[in-house]
Scaffold this motif. Structure first.
Motif, short mmCIF file in Angstrom:
data_model
loop_
_atom_site.label_atom_id
_atom_site.label_comp_id
_atom_site.label_asym_id
_atom_site.label_seq_id
_atom_site.Cartn_x
_atom_site.Cartn_y
_atom_site.Cartn_z
N ARG A 4 0.82 -1.19 0.00
CA ARG A 4 0.00 0.00 0.00
C ARG A 4 0.86 1.25 0.00
N HIS A 5 0.26 2.31 -0.50
CA HIS A 5 0.92 3.60 -0.55
C HIS A 5 0.12 4.54 0.34
N ILE A 6 0.78 5.26 1.24
CA ILE A 6 0.10 6.16 2.17
C ILE A 6 0.15 7.58 1.64
N LEU A 7 -1.00 8.21 1.52
CA LEU A 7 -1.09 9.62 1.15
C LEU A 7 -1.68 10.38 2.32
N ALA A 8 -1.04 11.47 2.71
CA ALA A 8 -1.52 12.26 3.84
C ALA A 8 -1.61 13.72 3.44
N GLY A 9 -2.66 14.39 3.87
CA GLY A 9 -2.83 15.81 3.58
C GLY A 9 -3.75 16.05 2.40
N PHE A 10 -4.32 17.24 2.36
CA PHE A 10 -5.33 17.56 1.36
C PHE A 10 -4.82 17.53 -0.07
N HIS A 11 -3.64 18.11 -0.32
CA HIS A 11 -3.12 18.17 -1.69
C HIS A 11 -2.98 16.78 -2.28
N SER A 12 -2.30 15.91 -1.56
CA SER A 12 -2.01 14.58 -2.09
C SER A 12 -3.27 13.75 -2.28
N VAL A 13 -4.14 13.78 -1.27
CA VAL A 13 -5.35 12.96 -1.35
C VAL A 13 -6.30 13.50 -2.42
N THR A 14 -6.43 14.81 -2.51
CA THR A 14 -7.30 15.39 -3.54
C THR A 14 -6.80 15.05 -4.93
N ALA A 15 -5.49 15.10 -5.14
CA ALA A 15 -4.93 14.75 -6.44
C ALA A 15 -5.23 13.31 -6.79
N ARG A 16 -5.14 12.39 -5.82
CA ARG A 16 -5.44 10.99 -6.09
C ARG A 16 -6.94 10.81 -6.38
N LEU A 17 -7.80 11.51 -5.67
CA LEU A 17 -9.23 11.46 -5.94
C LEU A 17 -9.55 11.96 -7.34
N ARG A 18 -8.79 12.94 -7.78
CA ARG A 18 -9.03 13.52 -9.10
C ARG A 18 -8.54 12.61 -10.22
N HIS A 19 -7.36 12.00 -10.04
CA HIS A 19 -6.73 11.29 -11.15
C HIS A 19 -6.91 9.77 -11.11
N SER A 20 -7.04 9.20 -9.91
CA SER A 20 -7.17 7.74 -9.83
C SER A 20 -7.94 7.32 -8.59
N PRO A 21 -9.21 7.71 -8.50
CA PRO A 21 -9.97 7.39 -7.28
C PRO A 21 -10.12 5.89 -7.03
N GLY A 22 -10.13 5.10 -8.10
CA GLY A 22 -10.28 3.66 -7.94
C GLY A 22 -9.14 2.99 -7.23
N SER A 23 -7.99 3.68 -7.12
CA SER A 23 -6.83 3.11 -6.43
C SER A 23 -6.90 3.31 -4.92
N ILE A 24 -7.86 4.11 -4.44
CA ILE A 24 -7.97 4.37 -3.01
C ILE A 24 -8.71 3.22 -2.34
N GLU A 25 -8.03 2.53 -1.46
CA GLU A 25 -8.62 1.40 -0.75
C GLU A 25 -9.36 1.84 0.51
N SER A 26 -8.80 2.81 1.22
CA SER A 26 -9.42 3.30 2.45
C SER A 26 -9.12 4.79 2.59
N LEU A 27 -10.13 5.56 2.92
CA LEU A 27 -9.96 7.00 3.12
C LEU A 27 -10.44 7.34 4.53
N TYR A 28 -9.54 7.90 5.32
CA TYR A 28 -9.84 8.24 6.71
C TYR A 28 -9.77 9.75 6.89
N VAL A 29 -10.77 10.30 7.57
CA VAL A 29 -10.78 11.73 7.83
C VAL A 29 -11.12 11.99 9.29
N ASP A 30 -10.71 13.15 9.77
CA ASP A 30 -10.98 13.56 11.14
C ASP A 30 -12.47 13.88 11.27
N GLY A 31 -13.18 13.08 12.05
CA GLY A 31 -14.61 13.25 12.18
C GLY A 31 -15.02 14.54 12.87
N SER A 32 -14.10 15.21 13.54
CA SER A 32 -14.43 16.45 14.24
C SER A 32 -14.26 17.68 13.37
#
Length: 250
Positions: A4-32
């Motif tokens: 697995r590849h770990i992406l942290a932070g808005f820039h990196s995660v947003t870029a992956r959502l934009r270009h290859s969302p199917g590669s995201i296995e799990s997305l965790y966000v701060d519920g607060s």
């Protein structure tokens, strides 16, 4: 986390959502967190069909493996860049702009250089397979999404790769503090690769010998050298300035 590849932070995660969302296995966000930036990311994840897991800061910190996560961490499959040195050589034209990094071993510096190179319109960053940082989560965070679109190509022999680039018509300029000419005195408008070394150490001898020119950044203060990511920005954006000026006048 094997495989697995770990992406942290808005820039990196947003870029992956934009270009290859199917590669995201799990997305965790701060519920607060309920601000607009988080809502935009949640909306993008929903539109892409990516399930979101709400969690707390402590778990996010563990998942992020030391990176600044800003409340967002994604566990992803590796997305292989469909690029190689052969691809780069086959695509050389007047707009070619490449970045060669020699001995840059800090992941954060590598990521910052990639972010700058992508912003300047470079087509690839080329590094030696040895004596180079890999794109760790810390480096990916520093790249701020650039790693999702800009190929990072590791070559077995950087000197040989430079020779192949020259044979393909790419001029190579090495950044060196002791060079006679400044980067402002060199024509940077043709197919070009900038070669930069780590701060303090600079380019290795064999790398220097493969450069067509050496150029320095004219420093005016007491500082003897710049961080490699800052120097990358100066060099690449001077190249961009010259090219835009030539296009405007021609």
């Amino acid at each position: 986390m094997s495989g697995r590849h770990i992406l942290a932070g808005f820039h990196s995660v947003t870029a992956r959502l934009r270009h290859s969302p199917g590669s995201i296995e799990s997305l965790y966000v701060d519920g607060s967190r309920r601000d607009g930036r988080m809502q935009q990311l949640l909306d993008r994840a929903e539109a892409a069909g990516v399930r979101v897991n709400l969690t707390d800061g402590e778990r996010l910190q563990r998942l992020a493996a030391g990176s600044t996560h800003q409340g967002v961490v994604a566990l992803c499959r590796e997305v292989q860049q469909a690029r190689s040195l052969d691809d780069v050589l086959a695509a050389v034209d007047a707009r070619t702009l490449l970045l060669l990094l020699d001995g840059v071993t800090a992941p954060r510096n590598l990521g910052a250089c990639m972010r700058t190179a992508e912003a300047a319109g470079a087509q690839a960053v080329i590094v030696p397979r040895d004596r180079s940082a890999s794109l760790t989560p810390v480096g990916a965070a520093a790249a701020a999404g650039a790693a999702e679109t800009l190929p990072l190509i590791a070559v077995t022999n950087l000197s040989r790769a430079m020779e192949e680039l020259r044979q393909a018509g790419v001029w190579i300029v090495g950044a060196a503090g002791e060079a006679e000419r400044t980067l402002y005195e060199i024509d940077l408008t043709g197919p070009l690769a900038w070669a930069l070394g780590a701060e303090g150490q600079g380019l290795r001898r064999l790398t220097r010998e493969k450069c067509d020119w050496l150029a320095r950044i004219p420093l005016q203060g007491q500082t003897e050298s710049l961080n490699v990511s800052v120097a990358t920005g100066v060099c690449l954006f001077e190249t961009l300035r010259q090219r835009q000026a030539k296009a405007a006048s021609g």
